[in-house]
Design an enzyme around this catalytic site. Structure first.
Site, short mmCIF file in Angstrom:
data_model
loop_
_atom_site.label_atom_id
_atom_site.label_comp_id
_atom_site.label_asym_id
_atom_site.label_seq_id
_atom_site.Cartn_x
_atom_site.Cartn_y
_atom_site.Cartn_z
N GLU A 193 -2.69 -47.25 124.31
CA GLU A 193 -1.64 -47.11 123.31
C GLU A 193 -0.47 -46.26 123.79
OE1 GLU A 193 -4.48 -47.60 119.36
OE2 GLU A 193 -4.04 -45.59 120.09
N MET B 211 -13.98 -50.15 110.55
CA MET B 211 -14.49 -50.99 109.46
C MET B 211 -14.94 -52.36 109.93
SD MET B 211 -12.35 -50.32 106.02
CE MET B 211 -12.12 -48.68 105.36
N ASP C 86 -6.91 -56.30 115.13
CA ASP C 86 -8.01 -57.01 114.49
C ASP C 86 -7.75 -57.07 112.99
OD1 ASP C 86 -10.10 -54.61 113.32
OD2 ASP C 86 -8.66 -54.03 114.86
#
Length: 243
Positions: free
Chosen positions: A12, A158, A203
């Site tokens: 990143e 998650m 995602d």
């Protein structure tokens, strides 16, 4: 103005570090802070590590030790907006914790004592990000969609349906979820420093696996890094308005 740029993972921030000129590095408290210029803008870049505590600590040092004028949190996130796809971008309209619950004491879901329920980014930084997205869409050769929306933060990746369902119930307007933004925002509020969170989707929360996250992380990193560069260009020579 001097920008502080924070990403949790090496991919990143790697692209931005490679583009630094007049670069020098400083080690402090286990972090490496990379100072220099990106296209003529003064910046300090740090990889915070994953999670809320790591992000808040890196932010506090970045602001206090390196005297940055504003903070940009860049990187990847899970998408919660059904209209978005991997590679699309969410710019924070507000940032909240999704894993904090003190409602038994009268606080809003996600709210910590002595803090607002939602941390609000600086309008000028959001505007610069939006203009940067327009540039990105024109140069990327693909249709990158971007929205301004709620980004939530928690120390959870998650993948479980019950976690996704709970988050959707508590924050029905949530556009993206990640693991650092609200902690960075809280540190910025405490230290009176403007911020914005910019996330490219790697995602779709609850539908994709960690394997897919890793597969698309590079795409998200490329898009978010280019957006940061575009944003710095928009802010060059300007002073942020009073919050």
């Amino acid at each position: 103005m001097k920008a502080g740029i924070i990403g949790a993972m090496e991919p990143e921030v790697a692209i931005l570090k490679e583009k630094l000129t007049d670069a020098k590095s400083t080690e402090h408290a286990g972090y490496t802070f990379h100072q220099g210029q990106l296209d003529g803008s003064d910046v300090v870049i740090v990889q915070s590590g994953i999670g809320k505590v790591a992000a808040a600590l890196a932010t506090a040092i970045l602001i206090d030790r390196f005297q940055v004028d504003y903070v940009v949190n860049t990187g990847s996130a899970g998408g919660f907006d059904a209209s978005l796809k991997v590679g699309d971008i969410v710019v924070s309209s507000e940032v909240r914790y999704h894993d904090v619950d003190l409602t038994a004491f009268g606080y809003e879901i996600g709210q910590l004592p002595a803090n607002p329920a939602a941390f609000m980014p600086h309008d000028d930084l959001v505007a610069a990000a939006k203009k940067g997205i327009e540039q990105l869409s024109q140069t990327a050769g693909e249709n990158i969609k971007a929205v301004t929306g709620l980004i939530t933060t928690g120390d959870t990746f998650m993948t479980k349906e019950e976690d996704v369902a709970k988050a959707r119930a508590n924050f029905p307007t949530m556009a993206a979820v990640e693991m650092e933004g609200a902690a960075i925002a809280q540190a910025c509020l405490q230290l009176k420093t403007p911020f914005v969170v910019i996330r490219s989707l790697s995602d779709i929360a609850g539908k994709e696996s960690p394997h897919t996250f890793e597969e698309y992380l590079e795409t998200a990193a490329v898009n978010s890094s280019q957006l940061v560069l575009n944003m710095l260009g928009q802010l060059k020579g300007k002073v942020l308005s009073a919050a």
